[in-house]
Scaffold this motif. Sequence first.
Motif, PDB file in Angstrom:
ATOM      1  N   UNK A 102     -24.007   8.337   6.202  1.00  0.00           N
ATOM      2  CA  UNK A 102     -24.150   8.083   4.774  1.00  0.00           C
ATOM      3  C   UNK A 102     -25.344   7.163   4.556  1.00  0.00           C
ATOM      4  N   UNK A 103     -25.880   7.144   3.344  1.00  0.00           N
ATOM      5  CA  UNK A 103     -27.063   6.321   3.088  1.00  0.00           C
ATOM      6  C   UNK A 103     -26.779   4.837   3.283  1.00  0.00           C
ATOM      7  N   UNK A 104     -27.788   4.140   3.783  1.00  0.00           N
ATOM      8  CA  UNK A 104     -27.684   2.693   3.968  1.00  0.00           C
ATOM      9  C   UNK A 104     -28.891   2.038   3.319  1.00  0.00           C
ATOM     10  N   UNK A 105     -28.706   0.813   2.852  1.00  0.00           N
ATOM     11  CA  UNK A 105     -29.769   0.095   2.168  1.00  0.00           C
ATOM     12  C   UNK A 105     -29.852  -1.319   2.721  1.00  0.00           C
ATOM     13  N   UNK A 118     -24.644   8.348  -2.288  1.00  0.00           N
ATOM     14  CA  UNK A 118     -25.802   9.237  -2.339  1.00  0.00           C
ATOM     15  C   UNK A 118     -26.501   9.126  -3.692  1.00  0.00           C
ATOM     16  N   UNK A 119     -25.733   9.027  -4.766  1.00  0.00           N
ATOM     17  CA  UNK A 119     -26.349   8.893  -6.091  1.00  0.00           C
ATOM     18  C   UNK A 119     -27.195   7.632  -6.180  1.00  0.00           C
ATOM     19  N   UNK A 120     -26.678   6.542  -5.644  1.00  0.00           N
ATOM     20  CA  UNK A 120     -27.417   5.277  -5.662  1.00  0.00           C
ATOM     21  C   UNK A 120     -28.689   5.395  -4.819  1.00  0.00           C
ATOM     22  N   UNK A 121     -28.612   6.044  -3.671  1.00  0.00           N
ATOM     23  CA  UNK A 121     -29.777   6.207  -2.801  1.00  0.00           C
ATOM     24  C   UNK A 121     -30.849   7.051  -3.476  1.00  0.00           C
ATOM     25  N   UNK A 122     -30.440   8.153  -4.085  1.00  0.00           N
ATOM     26  CA  UNK A 122     -31.410   9.031  -4.750  1.00  0.00           C
ATOM     27  C   UNK A 122     -32.063   8.304  -5.922  1.00  0.00           C
ATOM     28  N   UNK A 123     -31.287   7.537  -6.679  1.00  0.00           N
ATOM     29  CA  UNK A 123     -31.848   6.784  -7.811  1.00  0.00           C
ATOM     30  C   UNK A 123     -32.833   5.723  -7.327  1.00  0.00           C
ATOM     31  N   UNK A 124     -32.535   5.034  -6.222  1.00  0.00           N
ATOM     32  CA  UNK A 124     -33.461   4.026  -5.675  1.00  0.00           C
ATOM     33  C   UNK A 124     -34.771   4.673  -5.234  1.00  0.00           C
ATOM     34  N   UNK A 125     -34.677   5.809  -4.546  1.00  0.00           N
ATOM     35  CA  UNK A 125     -35.877   6.502  -4.077  1.00  0.00           C
ATOM     36  C   UNK A 125     -36.706   6.993  -5.270  1.00  0.00           C
ATOM     37  N   UNK A 127     -36.779   5.882  -8.392  1.00  0.00           N
ATOM     38  CA  UNK A 127     -37.394   4.788  -9.153  1.00  0.00           C
ATOM     39  C   UNK A 127     -38.573   4.180  -8.386  1.00  0.00           C
ATOM     40  N   UNK A 128     -38.485   4.109  -7.045  1.00  0.00           N
ATOM     41  CA  UNK A 128     -39.592   3.567  -6.253  1.00  0.00           C
ATOM     42  C   UNK A 128     -40.799   4.516  -6.270  1.00  0.00           C
ATOM     43  N   UNK A 129     -40.538   5.821  -6.189  1.00  0.00           N
ATOM     44  CA  UNK A 129     -41.635   6.796  -6.275  1.00  0.00           C
ATOM     45  C   UNK A 129     -42.317   6.689  -7.634  1.00  0.00           C
ATOM     46  N   UNK A 130     -41.526   6.583  -8.695  1.00  0.00           N
ATOM     47  CA  UNK A 130     -42.087   6.471 -10.049  1.00  0.00           C
ATOM     48  C   UNK A 130     -42.918   5.198 -10.185  1.00  0.00           C
ATOM     49  N   UNK A 131     -42.399   4.092  -9.662  1.00  0.00           N
ATOM     50  CA  UNK A 131     -43.098   2.804  -9.743  1.00  0.00           C
ATOM     51  C   UNK A 131     -44.454   2.867  -9.005  1.00  0.00           C
ATOM     52  N   UNK A 132     -44.461   3.381  -7.791  1.00  0.00           N
ATOM     53  CA  UNK A 132     -45.698   3.453  -7.002  1.00  0.00           C
ATOM     54  C   UNK A 132     -46.660   4.466  -7.605  1.00  0.00           C
ATOM     55  N   UNK A 133     -46.133   5.574  -8.097  1.00  0.00           N
ATOM     56  CA  UNK A 133     -46.989   6.603  -8.704  1.00  0.00           C
ATOM     57  C   UNK A 133     -47.711   6.059  -9.927  1.00  0.00           C
ATOM     58  N   UNK A 134     -46.987   5.354 -10.778  1.00  0.00           N
ATOM     59  CA  UNK A 134     -47.614   4.796 -11.982  1.00  0.00           C
ATOM     60  C   UNK A 134     -48.625   3.702 -11.647  1.00  0.00           C
TER      61      UNK A 134
END
Length: 190
Positions: A102-105, A118-125, A127-134
Amino acid sequence: MEVTRRGFLKLSGASLFALASGLGFDPQIAQAQGFSLRIEGTTKIPSICHFCSGGCGLLLHIKDGKLVYLDGDPDNPVNSGALCPKGASLGHVANSKDRVTKPRYRAPGSSEWQDISWDEAINKIASKIKEVREATWMDTEEIGGKTYAVNRAEGIAVLGSAEVDNEESYLIKKLSELIGTPYNEHQARI
């Protein structure tokens, strides 16, 4: 006790006679009591080893949803049934009690891992992609005095692996294009 040659032959003959008479041992029953193979009752599934992208064939024997045994596929043209040490160890990888399922953080600065959903892991990934992309998005680039539209995210790179198959590689490439990164590489070229 001293045994003469004649005494040894008599003793050997008596022993053979005793064994041949059975002494309560019925060979037919012994043959019927044989042992069962560990792959008895399993479902055999052909697969491909994922370690080095060589494409070696595997035969997975599954029982009750668990990998019981694996072997090289003798019909595979790449490995003809042989497996390297990494491929042969896949059974231990699949059944390891230390395998992360299972996902670990791990929070920044922390030394402890915590299990997350899994929902929390996908949301973290996401949001981080969006932050770095912007933060690293480039609309245009000036080259030789001319301005060109480039539309790319300079801060994101995607590295593929031999652990993924063709279909997953296709999806990774599409994701790279979707998020706008020009840096999409594969481990086989590195």
